[in-house]
Design a protein around this motif. Structure first.
Motif, PDB file in Angstrom:
ATOM      1  N   PHE A  51       7.086   0.221  -3.338  1.00 34.41           N
ATOM      2  CA  PHE A  51       7.025   0.065  -1.887  1.00 34.41           C
ATOM      3  C   PHE A  51       7.215   1.406  -1.177  1.00 34.41           C
ATOM      4  CE2 PHE A  51       9.098  -0.910   2.224  1.00 34.41           C
ATOM      5  CZ  PHE A  51       8.070  -1.651   2.800  1.00 34.41           C
ATOM      6  N   ALA A  52       8.227   2.168  -1.614  1.00 36.00           N
ATOM      7  CA  ALA A  52       8.529   3.431  -0.938  1.00 36.00           C
ATOM      8  C   ALA A  52       7.382   4.416  -1.050  1.00 36.00           C
ATOM      9  CB  ALA A  52       9.812   4.037  -1.517  1.00 36.00           C
ATOM     10  N   THR A  53       6.814   4.532  -2.251  1.00 35.52           N
ATOM     11  CA  THR A  53       5.707   5.474  -2.408  1.00 35.52           C
ATOM     12  C   THR A  53       4.459   4.984  -1.695  1.00 35.52           C
ATOM     13  OG1 THR A  53       5.243   4.471  -4.580  1.00 35.52           O
ATOM     14  CG2 THR A  53       6.547   6.489  -4.572  1.00 35.52           C
ATOM     15  N   SER A  54       4.286   3.673  -1.606  1.00 35.26           N
ATOM     16  CA  SER A  54       3.137   3.130  -0.868  1.00 35.26           C
ATOM     17  C   SER A  54       3.283   3.394   0.625  1.00 35.26           C
ATOM     18  CB  SER A  54       3.002   1.622  -1.121  1.00 35.26           C
ATOM     19  OG  SER A  54       2.750   1.350  -2.481  1.00 35.26           O
ATOM     20  N   VAL A  55       4.500   3.177   1.158  1.00 34.08           N
ATOM     21  CA  VAL A  55       4.748   3.448   2.577  1.00 34.08           C
ATOM     22  C   VAL A  55       4.538   4.924   2.871  1.00 34.08           C
ATOM     23  CG1 VAL A  55       6.538   3.538   4.351  1.00 34.08           C
ATOM     24  CG2 VAL A  55       6.260   1.483   2.961  1.00 34.08           C
ATOM     25  N   ASN A  56       5.061   5.782   1.980  1.00 35.44           N
ATOM     26  CA  ASN A  56       4.866   7.216   2.176  1.00 35.44           C
ATOM     27  C   ASN A  56       3.388   7.583   2.100  1.00 35.44           C
ATOM     28  OD1 ASN A  56       6.031  10.054   2.281  1.00 35.44           O
ATOM     29  ND2 ASN A  56       4.858  10.166   0.391  1.00 35.44           N
ATOM     30  N   GLY A  57       2.671   6.927   1.168  1.00 36.68           N
ATOM     31  CA  GLY A  57       1.247   7.191   1.056  1.00 36.68           C
ATOM     32  C   GLY A  57       0.491   6.785   2.308  1.00 36.68           C
ATOM     33  N   LEU A  58       0.874   5.651   2.888  1.00 37.78           N
ATOM     34  CA  LEU A  58       0.228   5.197   4.121  1.00 37.78           C
ATOM     35  C   LEU A  58       0.499   6.186   5.254  1.00 37.78           C
ATOM     36  CD1 LEU A  58      -1.395   2.971   5.551  1.00 37.78           C
ATOM     37  CD2 LEU A  58       0.781   1.822   6.016  1.00 37.78           C
TER      38      LEU A  58
END
Length: 305
Positions: free
Chosen positions: A185-192
């Motif tokens: 989740f954290a890396t996905s949010v950062n990616g977004l």
């Protein structure tokens, strides 16, 4: 509700330590399920409507422990649990401690050893859902620790709802699931966030990018079970995409982001992983092999169990 209200013969006195947003949601779920409830919070004044609904408000931790057979801790982290319960207040004979706070797998194992050393039956848990889901079919909670302890509290924690399940005897296993999913989740949010920043730097309005960005989630949904099968088998077919193609795409991405002065931390890490595999002769493998080179030293892991 996911379970019927317990009868007087099956209702179990529960004590809840911690009344933050998640603690209050848990308290409501236990009351809704008909379990007698005692609550305690370090900072007074957070009981809200709980006392009017029948929850007993303890003046201290020892009084809270006396009020329940299942003691549920929903505190900030494992250190907070130790600060509240060490040394153990009151008599824990016949009681079970269920920790539903956040932390690290190693901390869960340490707390389990502490509990065992004090003769306290212990179960660790990880809540994977937001507060509105608690007590509903959509709640997801995992538990780990001794199987016989889970069976003792199984009917009680069913009040939390949803797809709660026992994931093994290792006390750190539930929170290990949690941190792995938080990693995603954290890396996905950062990616977004990074994608919107990169798009903005190229003059693309957020509303222009959003419809295309929304489709990425569907790709991950399909990839997760497929990667799991490949990692379990240790085989990484590259029919759909390859590590080499990913390395090339990441080179373009890093170059573009660098040109706009954007942070390269996550992208540089992804590129290093892909480059390591290409150098090791795995460029034609599928992307799931990237999971095998995530150690800081770049060493490739063996077949995933």
């Amino acid at each position: 509700m996911t379970t019927s209200t317990p009868t007087s013969a099956t209702a179990t006195p529960v004590s809840l330590l911690g009344l933050g947003p998640m603690g209050r949601a848990l308290a409501t779920a236990f009351l809704d399920a008909g379990h007698p409830l005692t609550v305690w919070n370090r900072t007074p004044g957070r009981t809200g409507t709980l006392s009017r609904r029948g929850a007993a408000v303890a003046d201290g931790v020892e009084e809270a422990v006396r009020g329940g057979r299942v003691i549920v801790a929903c505190l900030r982290d494992y250190a907070a649990v130790r600060a509240v319960l060490d040394p153990p207040p009151g008599d824990w004979t016949g009681r079970v401690l269920v920790n539903l706070g956040s932390g690290e797998p190693a901390q869960a194992r340490s707390l389990a050893r502490w509990a065992d050393g004090h003769g306290i039956r212990y179960l660790d848990g990880a809540i994977l859902s937001p507060t509105p889901a608690i007590g509903t079919p959509s709640a997801a909670v995992l538990y780990s620790g001794k199987a016989e302890v889970y069976e003792v509290v199984r009917n009680v924690v069913a009040a939390i709802g949803g797809t709660g399940g026992y994931v093994g005897a290792d006390p750190g296993r539930a929170v290990a699931h949690e941190v792995a999913l938080l990693d995603l989740f954290a890396t996905s949010v950062n990616g977004l966030a990074h994608a919107f920043a990169l798009a903005g730097a190229e003059g693309i309005a957020p509303g222009e990018l959003a419809p295309y960005a929304a489709g990425i989630g569907g790709l991950l949904t399909e990839m997760a079970p497929r990667w799991a099968e490949q990692l379990a088998a240790g085989r990484f077919p590259g029919e759909r995409s390859t590590v080499a193609s990913a390395a090339t795409a990441l080179s373009h991405l890093v170059g573009t982001a660098a040109g706009h002065g954007l942070d390269l931390g996550a992208l540089a890490s992804a590129k290093r992983a892909a480059d390591r595999l290409v150098t090791a002769g795995h460029g034609d493998d599928g992307l799931a092999r990237l999971a095998t080179v995530q150690h800081a030293d770049g060493a490739e892991q063996g077949r995933q169990a």
